[in-house]
Every structure is written in structure tokens, then in C-alpha cells.
Write an enzyme that holds these catalytic residues in place. Structure first.
Site, PDB file in Angstrom:
ATOM      1  N   HIS A   1     104.753  13.200  43.874  1.00  0.00           N
ATOM      2  CA  HIS A   1     103.419  12.694  44.225  1.00  0.00           C
ATOM      3  C   HIS A   1     103.458  11.192  44.517  1.00  0.00           C
ATOM      4  O   HIS A   1     102.587  10.673  45.216  1.00  0.00           O
ATOM      5  CB  HIS A   1     102.422  12.962  43.096  1.00  0.00           C
ATOM      6  CG  HIS A   1     101.904  14.366  43.049  1.00  0.00           C
ATOM      7  ND1 HIS A   1     101.128  14.909  44.049  1.00  0.00           N
ATOM      8  CD2 HIS A   1     102.040  15.339  42.115  1.00  0.00           C
ATOM      9  CE1 HIS A   1     100.798  16.163  43.721  1.00  0.00           C
ATOM     10  NE2 HIS A   1     101.350  16.449  42.560  1.00  0.00           N
TER      11      HIS A   1
ATOM     12  N   HIS B   1     108.281  17.348  40.245  1.00  0.00           N
ATOM     13  CA  HIS B   1     107.004  17.619  40.894  1.00  0.00           C
ATOM     14  C   HIS B   1     106.096  16.387  40.817  1.00  0.00           C
ATOM     15  O   HIS B   1     105.525  15.968  41.834  1.00  0.00           O
ATOM     16  CB  HIS B   1     106.336  18.831  40.236  1.00  0.00           C
ATOM     17  CG  HIS B   1     104.987  19.156  40.789  1.00  0.00           C
ATOM     18  ND1 HIS B   1     104.721  20.322  41.465  1.00  0.00           N
ATOM     19  CD2 HIS B   1     103.816  18.459  40.765  1.00  0.00           C
ATOM     20  CE1 HIS B   1     103.452  20.325  41.849  1.00  0.00           C
ATOM     21  NE2 HIS B   1     102.881  19.202  41.429  1.00  0.00           N
ATOM     22  N   GLU B   2     105.963  15.824  39.622  1.00  0.00           N
ATOM     23  CA  GLU B   2     105.059  14.680  39.453  1.00  0.00           C
ATOM     24  C   GLU B   2     105.543  13.468  40.237  1.00  0.00           C
ATOM     25  O   GLU B   2     104.751  12.777  40.880  1.00  0.00           O
ATOM     26  CB  GLU B   2     104.897  14.330  37.972  1.00  0.00           C
ATOM     27  CG  GLU B   2     104.204  15.383  37.139  1.00  0.00           C
ATOM     28  CD  GLU B   2     102.934  15.900  37.776  1.00  0.00           C
ATOM     29  OE1 GLU B   2     102.215  15.125  38.428  1.00  0.00           O
ATOM     30  OE2 GLU B   2     102.676  17.103  37.634  1.00  0.00           O
TER      31      GLU B   2
ATOM     32  N   GLN C   1      96.890  11.369  42.650  1.00  0.00           N
ATOM     33  CA  GLN C   1      95.994  12.525  42.687  1.00  0.00           C
ATOM     34  C   GLN C   1      94.555  12.161  42.329  1.00  0.00           C
ATOM     35  O   GLN C   1      93.641  12.939  42.610  1.00  0.00           O
ATOM     36  CB  GLN C   1      96.494  13.640  41.748  1.00  0.00           C
ATOM     37  CG  GLN C   1      97.788  14.294  42.230  1.00  0.00           C
ATOM     38  CD  GLN C   1      98.230  15.387  41.292  1.00  0.00           C
ATOM     39  OE1 GLN C   1      98.869  15.131  40.281  1.00  0.00           O
ATOM     40  NE2 GLN C   1      97.859  16.618  41.604  1.00  0.00           N
TER      41      GLN C   1
ATOM     42  N   GLY D   1     100.660  18.312  34.214  1.00  0.00           N
ATOM     43  CA  GLY D   1     101.035  16.970  34.616  1.00  0.00           C
ATOM     44  C   GLY D   1     100.037  16.467  35.644  1.00  0.00           C
ATOM     45  O   GLY D   1      99.260  17.247  36.208  1.00  0.00           O
TER      46      GLY D   1
ATOM     47  N   CYS E   1      99.842  23.278  41.864  1.00  0.00           N
ATOM     48  CA  CYS E   1      99.462  21.864  41.862  1.00  0.00           C
ATOM     49  C   CYS E   1      97.950  21.758  41.849  1.00  0.00           C
ATOM     50  O   CYS E   1      97.271  22.493  42.577  1.00  0.00           O
ATOM     51  CB  CYS E   1     100.037  21.169  43.100  1.00  0.00           C
ATOM     52  SG  CYS E   1      99.628  19.415  43.190  1.00  0.00           S
ATOM     53  N   LEU E   2      97.444  20.856  41.025  1.00  0.00           N
ATOM     54  CA  LEU E   2      95.994  20.678  40.945  1.00  0.00           C
ATOM     55  C   LEU E   2      95.410  20.188  42.263  1.00  0.00           C
ATOM     56  O   LEU E   2      94.215  20.350  42.501  1.00  0.00           O
ATOM     57  CB  LEU E   2      95.647  19.696  39.818  1.00  0.00           C
ATOM     58  CG  LEU E   2      96.004  20.184  38.409  1.00  0.00           C
ATOM     59  CD1 LEU E   2      95.805  19.071  37.401  1.00  0.00           C
ATOM     60  CD2 LEU E   2      95.179  21.402  38.026  1.00  0.00           C
TER      61      LEU E   2
HETATM   62 NI    NI Z   1     100.976  18.333  41.695  1.00  0.00          NI
END
Ligand code: NI
Length: 179
Positions: free
Chosen positions: A147, A143-144, A52, A47, A101-102
Site C-alpha cells: 500500500h 500486503h500492507e 488507505q 492490517g 483488502c479493505l
Molecule cells: Ni489492503
């Protein structure tokens, strides 16, 4: 269109509360979603949220629509573009499981999330999305969408004995997906 740089934790742009999208089916919005999809694919993510890549809008993408070899236990989550989302927990039940997480590369933690949620919003055409989900699907969405309110998963961790480097926590194993 383009693989964009993913901001890392510590960048203040990840801490903003994102703005709602007001116009749909525009070239600008379609371009943003293409960039998110390209960036998520290049990073092998589950995701990605617009903040981000430095875009301060309530847009997230998630799901692969197929089983992932490096995360075979994860159920299939449909490839979804979710804009201006609203999440409602269905009850008080929580589940705690590993997340990455990226924007927090190389680390994993066990994170508590609502076990069962309803989420709604619209897609890039302004068409409504309204789903009731649980488990991994519910976790990815939470999670997404975090953000979009300036929350990264470490801010949700309660047990810091379950927070560490992926290579140490999971030696010799392929890492679970980041999102
Ligand atoms: Ni993340």
C-alpha cells in the site's frame, strides 16, 4: 480518536508512493496511529496502511496479537506499528494464498508472495523493528507495505481464475480477514 473512511480501489490516492516519516513521538503521529487502530478494529481488519485513509505517509499497522475466531487457522501476529519499512526476501521461494483488502471490499484472490522475509523499520517512537518471518505474518507485512508503493493486491494476481467475490468463493463460510 476516530474511525476514518477507507478509500476504495479506483481512488488515485491509493496509487501514490508514500513519503517517509521524519519526526517520531509527535502528537500528529500518535493521532494517526490511533485513527488507524480504530479504523482497523471497526472494519475487523488484519492490517491497515495510512494511504488507505488518505494519509500519504509510510505507516502501516497489522496483527491482532491474538487468535481470531473468524480466521482460526491464521497464526498469531503481534500487534505492530511499522514505519518506513524495508522488506528483503530471504530466498526465491513464493507462496500463493487468499487475500482480501479493505480497499477492495467483497473480493478475494490468490496472491503470490515471498514465503520468507526480513523486515525492518521503526515504531512510532523511532525505536527499531527488525524481524525475520514467514507464512501468514510475511504475507500480511507484504500486503500492507505494498500500500505504501501504490500497489493493491489485484496488481499482484497472476491466476485470475482465482479472483472473485467472497460470497461466491466461500459460500456459507465466514469470510477471511481483509487487510
Ligand atoms: Ni489492503
Amino acid at each position: 480518536m476516530a474511525v476514518r473512511d477507507i478509500l476504495k480501489m479506483g481512488d488515485s490516492r491509493l496509487l501514490r508512493v508514500a513519503l517517509p516519516v521524519l519526526k517520531f513521538d509527535t502528537d500528529e503521529l500518535h493521532g494517526l496511529i490511533t485513527d488507524l487502530l480504530d479504523t482497523m478494529a471497526a472494519a475487523n481488519g488484519a492490517g491497515l496502511a495510512a494511504p488507505q485513509i488518505g494519509v500519504d505517509l509510510q505507516v502501516v499497522i497489522f496483527g491482532t496479537g491474538e487468535l481470531i475466531s473468524r480466521y482460526p487457522d491464521a497464526p498469531v501476529v503481534p500487534r505492530t506499528v511499522l514505519i518506513n519499512p524495508v522488506i528483503t526476501p530471504l530466498d526465491d521461494a513464493e507462496e500463493t494464498d487468499w487475500e482480501g483488502c479493505l480497499s477492495v471490499p467483497g473480493l478475494r484472490a490468490k496472491v503470490p508472495r515471498w514465503a520468507r522475509i526480513r523486515y525492518s523499520g521503526v515504531d512510532q517512537y523511532g525505536d527499531p523493528i527488525d524481524r525475520t518471518v514467514d507464512g501468514f505474518h510475511a504475507r500480511v507485512v507484504q500486503h500492507e507495505c505494498d500500500h505504501l508503493i501504490g500497489k493493491l493486491y489485484p496488481m499482484r494476481v497472476r491466476d485470475f481464475s482465482k479472483f472473485g467475490f467472497t460470497e461466491v468463493l466461500f459460500p456459507g463460510l465466514e469470510a477471511p480477514l481483509d487487510d
